[in-house]
Design a protein around this motif. Structure first.
Motif, PDB file in Angstrom:
ATOM      1  N   SER A  32       9.289  30.135  28.270  1.00  0.00           N
ATOM      2  CA  SER A  32      10.335  29.304  27.677  1.00  0.00           C
ATOM      3  C   SER A  32      11.513  30.166  27.230  1.00  0.00           C
ATOM      4  O   SER A  32      12.684  29.786  27.412  1.00  0.00           O
ATOM      5  CB  SER A  32       9.778  28.518  26.487  1.00  0.00           C
ATOM      6  N   SER A 156      10.944  22.663  25.291  1.00  0.00           N
ATOM      7  CA  SER A 156      11.229  24.100  25.206  1.00  0.00           C
ATOM      8  C   SER A 156      10.482  24.773  24.062  1.00  0.00           C
ATOM      9  O   SER A 156      10.158  25.962  24.145  1.00  0.00           O
ATOM     10  CB  SER A 156      12.741  24.329  25.035  1.00  0.00           C
ATOM     11  N   PHE A 180      12.701  22.998  31.336  1.00  0.00           N
ATOM     12  CA  PHE A 180      11.715  23.854  30.668  1.00  0.00           C
ATOM     13  C   PHE A 180      10.276  23.481  31.026  1.00  0.00           C
ATOM     14  O   PHE A 180       9.549  24.282  31.613  1.00  0.00           O
ATOM     15  CB  PHE A 180      11.890  23.778  29.147  1.00  0.00           C
TER      16      PHE A 180
END
Length: 230
Positions: A32, A156, A180
């Protein structure tokens, strides 16, 4: 930021006594962070600043594509960030947490392709939001709006598989998870090859949709132009 996130997940998983999932979450945090660095965009800020200062007029008459110019500037900045911020941090935490990445070559190649699509999707979203500065005539709060939207709907910070059903269902109909959550899930091996191909096609579909939206808003924005400086 990485250390804080990992410490939180360590505290949570210590109570569950589940080390295998903890390792997966540590990997999730690092991937991430990598995606965050490679998809950062200041396009919204730059559009707003250009409108406030009046330089947007000269930007638009230059023989270059304004959107592509902003994308190139973001790409250069992000490559610098990856090289001199992410990479040293990654090497340090690689040994600190004994990171282990179990991924096949095919999955890695698909992950790489999904990252390319994620970069384009993230830029188009932030660019589109930035274009609203033509109507709002200010942009100081745009980064806060963009950050809040991505943090909530992209997965995220917290993986979407931890979300309540109603929030996960909302995320399923939005493009943010393709920046993400889905690329990270591909890297972690949570999908088979057919599912990955479907995700890549959905990413391509969102790129087309966002591009069409951007073209429409851009055509309207040029007719709405009001500058304050210059």
């Amino acid at each position: 930021m990485i250390y804080i996130q990992i410490s939180v997940w360590e505290a949570l998983y210590d109570n569950l006594n589940n080390n295998s999932n903890l390792q997966q979450m540590i990997n999730y945090v690092f991937i991430s962070f990598f995606i965050f660095n490679i998809t950062k965009s200041e396009s919204g800020n730059k559009i707003g600043d250009a409108i406030d200062k009046g330089t947007i007029v000269t930007d638009l008459i230059k023989p270059i594509n304004y959107r592509n110019c902003l994308f190139a500037q973001d790409a250069g900045t992000n490559i610098f960030q990856l090289t001199f911020i992410f990479l040293p941090s990654f090497i340090f935490f690689l040994f600190m947490y004994n990171l282990q990445f179990d991924i096949t070559l095919v999955n890695f190649l698909m992950f790489f392709l999904s990252i390319v699509f994620a970069v384009i999707i993230a830029f188009l979203i932030k660019y589109i939001i930035g274009l609203f500065a033509f109507w709002l005539e200010t942009s100081w709060y745009i980064p806060f709006i963009v950050g809040a939207i991505f943090d909530l709907f992209s997965g995220s910070i917290i993986p979407i598989w931890f979300y309540p059903d109603w929030l996960a269902d909302i995320c399923a109909y939005l493009p943010f998870r393709f920046v993400f959550f889905e690329p990270i899930s591909i890297f972690l091996g949570r999908y088979n090859e057919l599912q990955i191909l479907n995700l890549l096609l959905l990413q391509l579909l969102w790129i087309v949709i966002l591009y069409c939206i951007e073209r429409f808003i851009w055509s309207k924005a040029q007719n709405k132009l009001v500058v304050h400086g210059g």
